[in-house]
Design a protein around this motif. Structure first.
Motif, short mmCIF file in Angstrom:
data_model
loop_
_atom_site.label_atom_id
_atom_site.label_comp_id
_atom_site.label_asym_id
_atom_site.label_seq_id
_atom_site.Cartn_x
_atom_site.Cartn_y
_atom_site.Cartn_z
N ASP A 13 0.83 -1.21 0.00
CA ASP A 13 0.00 0.00 0.00
C ASP A 13 0.87 1.26 0.00
O ASP A 13 1.02 1.95 1.02
N GLY B 293 -5.87 -3.52 -1.17
CA GLY B 293 -7.33 -3.55 -1.10
C GLY B 293 -7.89 -3.23 0.26
O GLY B 293 -9.11 -3.17 0.44
N ARG B 294 -7.00 -3.00 1.24
CA ARG B 294 -7.50 -2.69 2.58
C ARG B 294 -8.15 -1.31 2.62
O ARG B 294 -9.13 -1.09 3.31
N ALA C 276 -10.90 -1.19 -3.37
CA ALA C 276 -10.44 -0.80 -2.04
C ALA C 276 -11.45 0.10 -1.34
O ALA C 276 -11.66 0.00 -0.13
#
Length: 401
Positions: free
Chosen positions: A54, A80-81, A147
């Motif tokens: 990220d 994708g968090r 996300a």
């Protein structure tokens, strides 16, 4: 998502065409698991090899400004968090971004060797060194949409971290217990806190009139101390764990405050001790910018102006760590004292207006003329000037006679 305005203004000189066909990118590689450390060694045209899940906006801006020809990430640039902002900045700058080549790449490359990147494949001659997924504008946008769909989960985690921080640090937040005393006099003065974060260069440039007029106490947070020196200012206090502060900044004469863990461990203190510097230790959970704000507030600052710090929920999440919950609560504790640099630059006006200066100049000239006419010496001088003026007019008239 568009590139933030301040960065997009710098992109034209950094933008380059994406590699096409089999030519790819051939350049020296430089690798480091910590992006912050790598940017100190990167040279224009290098291939940057990182291990950064990220990628946040600050790290992406640093990579773009270094002028790298490509970024190869051992991890996923967008997990994708949450919708992190870094990958979009990299691909919109025209820099190839390759993801998930695996952590073993750090054992397979040598610092400075020239390798070739074709698509998602990193090669040494005809030998494949690592293979990953090449990201482009479309793939990044698709990942960002996914996300954002999971943003509610991250908000819940952020709220849980906030409550846990409040439970552990309630005496510090509510009563200021544990805040050390400083030698620098802050009571009743403005304090400028500089973090080497979002748009810090632009904000410092916009604050020049404010700094010149109010002469605030200047606190540099870790690399923010070097940012201040680059802008021509000397920090009064440097706060942080001192892993990203240069020796030049440490030698500038600022008071040093080491941000230590809650259990008292202070890794940054060892470096200062070896260099022969004395420092104040502040054990606290959270980030160093929180520590700087609490120091200023507890010391009685009249106003706290923040440069490069986190201000929005998107920026809190973009940092991608639980410790950012402390930043939210610290802002609640500081309250109305805290002002973002952009607000100050928009609202601040010099207390001496141009009309006031013009009136002052006119009054001074009038005083000189009156004084000249009221003294014998002045009258002689004025007579001399009158004669010279008449001579000038005679000469000027003669040119057109």
């Amino acid at each position: 998502m568009k590139v933030p305005t301040a960065l997009s203004a710098r992109l034209p000189r950094l933008r380059r065409a994406k590699p096409t066909g089999m030519a790819g990118v051939t350049a020296p590689v430089r690798a480091d698991r910590r992006t912050k450390n790598l940017t100190k060694r990167l040279r224009p045209g290098d291939i940057a090899i990182i291990d950064h899940v990220d990628i946040d906006r600050v790290s992406a801006e640093a990579l773009v400004e270094c002028g790298v020809s490509a970024v190869v990430n051992a991890a996923r640039s967008i997990s994708g968090r949450y919708p992190n902002l870094g990958p979009q900045l990299i691909v919109e700058a025209g820099i190839p971004l390759v993801d998930e080549v695996g952590p073993e790449i750090f054992a397979q490359v040598e610092e400075g060797e020239r390798l070739r990147l074709e698509g998602g494949v990193l090669m040494r001659g005809d030998t494949v060194v690592a293979k990953g997924t090449e990201q482009d504008d479309e793939s990044v946008k698709a990942a960002m949409i996914e996300a954002r769909a999971g943003l509610a989960v991250q908000l819940e985690a952020f709220a849980a971290n906030t409550m846990e921080y409040l439970r552990r640090e309630r005496t510090l937040l509510l009563e200021g217990v544990g805040v050390p005393d400083l030698a620098t006099q802050i009571e009743g003065r403005h304090v400028l806190i500089v973090v080497r974060g979002y748009h810090y260069r632009e904000d410092l440039a916009a604050l020049r009139p404010y700094i010149r007029e109010y002469q605030p106490v200047i606190i540099g947070v870790d690399g923010g101390a070097d940012a201040l020196l680059e802008a021509g200012y000397r920090p009064d206090i440097i706060v942080g764990d001192f892993d990203s502060v240069s020796d030049r900044a440490l030698a500038c004469g600022a008071e040093l405050v080491v941000h230590a863990y809650r259990d008292g461990r202070a890794p940054g203190l060892r470096r200062l001790t070896e260099l022969g510097y004395e420092a104040v230790v502040f054990p606290a959970t959270g980030t160093s910018e929180d520590v700087a704000m609490m120091l200023a507030d507890d010391a009685g600052a009249a106003l706290i102006v923040a440069v490069g710090t986190h201000a929005t929920l998107e920026e809190f999440l973009d940092k991608g760590r639980a410790g950012m919950a402390s930043t939210f609560l610290t802002r609640l504790r500081v309250g109305g004292k805290l002002v973002d640099a952009k607000g100050v630059s928009r609202l601040h006006r010099s207390r001496i207006s141009p009309w006031t200066l013009l009136l002052l100049v006119a009054a001074s000239l009038l005083t000189i003329v009156v004084a000249a006419y009221s003294s014998p010496a002045g009258q002689v001088y004025m007579t001399f000037l009158a004669v010279r003026w008449d001579a000038f007019l005679y000469w000027l008239t003669g040119l057109f006679a």
